[in-house]
Write a protein that holds these residues in place. Structure first.
Motif, PDB file in Angstrom:
ATOM      1  N   GLN A 104     -36.107 -28.110 -62.323  1.00 32.07           N
ATOM      2  CA  GLN A 104     -37.244 -27.634 -63.111  1.00 32.07           C
ATOM      3  C   GLN A 104     -38.556 -27.840 -62.378  1.00 32.07           C
ATOM      4  O   GLN A 104     -38.735 -28.785 -61.622  1.00 32.07           O
ATOM      5  N   GLY A 105     -39.474 -26.914 -62.593  1.00 30.78           N
ATOM      6  CA  GLY A 105     -40.807 -27.039 -62.022  1.00 30.78           C
ATOM      7  C   GLY A 105     -40.936 -26.629 -60.571  1.00 30.78           C
ATOM      8  O   GLY A 105     -42.020 -26.763 -60.000  1.00 30.78           O
ATOM      9  N   VAL A 106     -39.879 -26.145 -59.957  1.00 29.65           N
ATOM     10  CA  VAL A 106     -39.945 -25.757 -58.544  1.00 29.65           C
ATOM     11  C   VAL A 106     -40.751 -24.467 -58.393  1.00 29.65           C
ATOM     12  O   VAL A 106     -40.604 -23.535 -59.185  1.00 29.65           O
ATOM     13  N   THR A 107     -41.596 -24.424 -57.370  1.00 27.33           N
ATOM     14  CA  THR A 107     -42.388 -23.233 -57.077  1.00 27.33           C
ATOM     15  C   THR A 107     -42.100 -22.769 -55.659  1.00 27.33           C
ATOM     16  O   THR A 107     -42.247 -23.541 -54.701  1.00 27.33           O
ATOM     17  N   LEU A 108     -41.684 -21.513 -55.543  1.00 28.14           N
ATOM     18  CA  LEU A 108     -41.565 -20.869 -54.233  1.00 28.14           C
ATOM     19  C   LEU A 108     -42.712 -19.870 -54.167  1.00 28.14           C
ATOM     20  O   LEU A 108     -42.576 -18.715 -54.565  1.00 28.14           O
ATOM     21  N   ALA A 132     -41.098 -29.692 -56.986  1.00 28.95           N
ATOM     22  CA  ALA A 132     -41.426 -29.490 -55.575  1.00 28.95           C
ATOM     23  C   ALA A 132     -42.088 -28.132 -55.392  1.00 28.95           C
ATOM     24  O   ALA A 132     -41.789 -27.175 -56.112  1.00 28.95           O
ATOM     25  N   ASN A 133     -43.008 -28.055 -54.427  1.00 31.72           N
ATOM     26  CA  ASN A 133     -43.710 -26.813 -54.122  1.00 31.72           C
ATOM     27  C   ASN A 133     -43.435 -26.435 -52.672  1.00 31.72           C
ATOM     28  O   ASN A 133     -43.754 -27.207 -51.756  1.00 31.72           O
ATOM     29  N   ILE A 134     -42.873 -25.257 -52.477  1.00 27.74           N
ATOM     30  CA  ILE A 134     -42.609 -24.741 -51.137  1.00 27.74           C
ATOM     31  C   ILE A 134     -43.482 -23.511 -50.982  1.00 27.74           C
ATOM     32  O   ILE A 134     -43.293 -22.510 -51.673  1.00 27.74           O
ATOM     33  N   VAL A 152     -44.149 -28.618 -49.426  1.00 33.82           N
ATOM     34  CA  VAL A 152     -43.674 -28.210 -48.117  1.00 33.82           C
ATOM     35  C   VAL A 152     -44.515 -27.022 -47.643  1.00 33.82           C
ATOM     36  O   VAL A 152     -44.573 -25.996 -48.329  1.00 33.82           O
ATOM     37  N   VAL A 153     -45.146 -27.168 -46.475  1.00 34.27           N
ATOM     38  CA  VAL A 153     -46.016 -26.104 -45.965  1.00 34.27           C
ATOM     39  C   VAL A 153     -45.655 -25.707 -44.535  1.00 34.27           C
ATOM     40  O   VAL A 153     -46.368 -24.944 -43.903  1.00 34.27           O
ATOM     41  N   ARG A 154     -44.552 -26.220 -44.008  1.00 26.80           N
ATOM     42  CA  ARG A 154     -44.107 -25.809 -42.680  1.00 26.80           C
ATOM     43  C   ARG A 154     -42.584 -25.799 -42.651  1.00 26.80           C
ATOM     44  O   ARG A 154     -41.924 -26.368 -43.521  1.00 26.80           O
ATOM     45  N   ASP A 155     -42.016 -25.164 -41.648  1.00 27.26           N
ATOM     46  CA  ASP A 155     -40.572 -24.991 -41.560  1.00 27.26           C
ATOM     47  C   ASP A 155     -39.844 -26.330 -41.562  1.00 27.26           C
ATOM     48  O   ASP A 155     -40.343 -27.338 -41.051  1.00 27.26           O
ATOM     49  N   PRO A 166     -48.406 -33.865 -47.593  1.00 30.41           N
ATOM     50  CA  PRO A 166     -47.421 -32.800 -47.357  1.00 30.41           C
ATOM     51  C   PRO A 166     -46.086 -33.378 -46.902  1.00 30.41           C
ATOM     52  O   PRO A 166     -46.013 -34.512 -46.428  1.00 30.41           O
ATOM     53  N   ALA A 167     -45.030 -32.593 -47.057  1.00 27.81           N
ATOM     54  CA  ALA A 167     -43.686 -33.093 -46.786  1.00 27.81           C
ATOM     55  C   ALA A 167     -43.471 -33.341 -45.297  1.00 27.81           C
ATOM     56  O   ALA A 167     -43.977 -32.601 -44.455  1.00 27.81           O
TER      57      ALA A 167
END
Length: 252
Positions: A104-108, A132-134, A152-155, A166-167
């Motif tokens: 729940q709450g995940v954003t792609l 989590a936000n990707i 997450v903002v990078r590969d 950031p992750a």
């Protein structure tokens, strides 16, 4: 794969991954994430047939009914499991592979007003924790895990675990990853952390030097009568150099 075979496969994957799923009837009736995925398949078909208004309208109805918002343009693979589902958002150009699990709450999502591919790609077997936000056109490698609440903002390479904001990678290939360079964290305060580490190192070196001088002073303690002894030695030297000096015992 026909419709009924796809439904059976989706139900089976939920039963295998969620211990709370005690029956197939419960999965069919009480899992909004599964219902949202089935509705998305219809909406994606309409989107590909250029019936985009109908597809978007139905996606809004699904959002109201399930709490899951999946853009009709997103590409979703097989055996995807959205657990609980409330607040999940999947953007238009997102690509989700097979055997992916989202909580729940995940954003792609995207990172701005870019055009073209602007949402993430999740390879097969990816696990994403709740909230989590990707963000952006990045790729999460096969069998990787994203910790709850991470941004997450990078590969992310395959078989990795990332956490933080950031992750950053904490496990890769089943082995713990030790961070020695603050730049690896990609934190905006990395430069401040590096400057602070350098200052601590400088102060540590200075303290060790002062401690060494102090220890040397303790090993060679000064006599409390050092001045008197120095004056006495100087006096004896002067007396010995005089011609008329008399040594102890002479003339008796």
């Amino acid at each position: 794969m026909n419709l009924f075979a796809a439904i059976r496969e989706d139900v089976r994957c939920v039963v295998e991954r969620d211990p709370a799923a005690t029956s197939r009837a419960m999965v069919l009736l009480c899992y909004p994430g599964l219902q949202a995925l089935w509705a998305h398949r219809v909406q994606h078909w309409l989107w590909c047939k250029h019936m985009r208004l109908a597809a978007r309208f139905l996606s809004q109805v699904t959002r109201f009914w399930t709490g899951v918002e999946i853009h009709p343009g997103a590409r979703i693979g097989r055996r995807v499991f959205i657990d609980h589902g409330m607040g999940v958002v999947i953007g238009e150009t997102a690509i989700v592979g097979d055997d992916v699990t989202l909580y729940q709450g995940v954003t792609l999502g995207g990172t701005g007003k870019e055009t073209g591919k602007r949402h993430p790609t999740l390879r097969n077997g990816v696990f994403v924790g709740n909230n989590a936000n990707i963000l952006g056109n990045i790729t999460i490698g096969e069998n990787s895990r994203v910790g709850a609440g991470s941004v997450v903002v990078r590969d992310v390479p395959p078989d990795s675990t990332v956490v933080g904001v950031p992750a950053h990678i904490v496990y890769q290939g089943g082995k713990r990853v030790l961070i020695t360079d603050p730049h690896d964290v990609s934190d905006p305060l990395s430069d401040v952390m590096i400057a602070l580490a350098d200052e601590v190192k400088r102060l540590k070196c200075r303290l060790e030097k002062l401690d060494g001088e102090f220890q040397q002073t303790r090993l060679e303690p000064a006599s409390p009568f050092a001045v008197e002894e120095e004056e006495r030695a100087q006096y004896r030297t002067e007396q010995a150099s005089r011609v008329d000096s008399v040594s102890m015992g002479e003339g008796i």
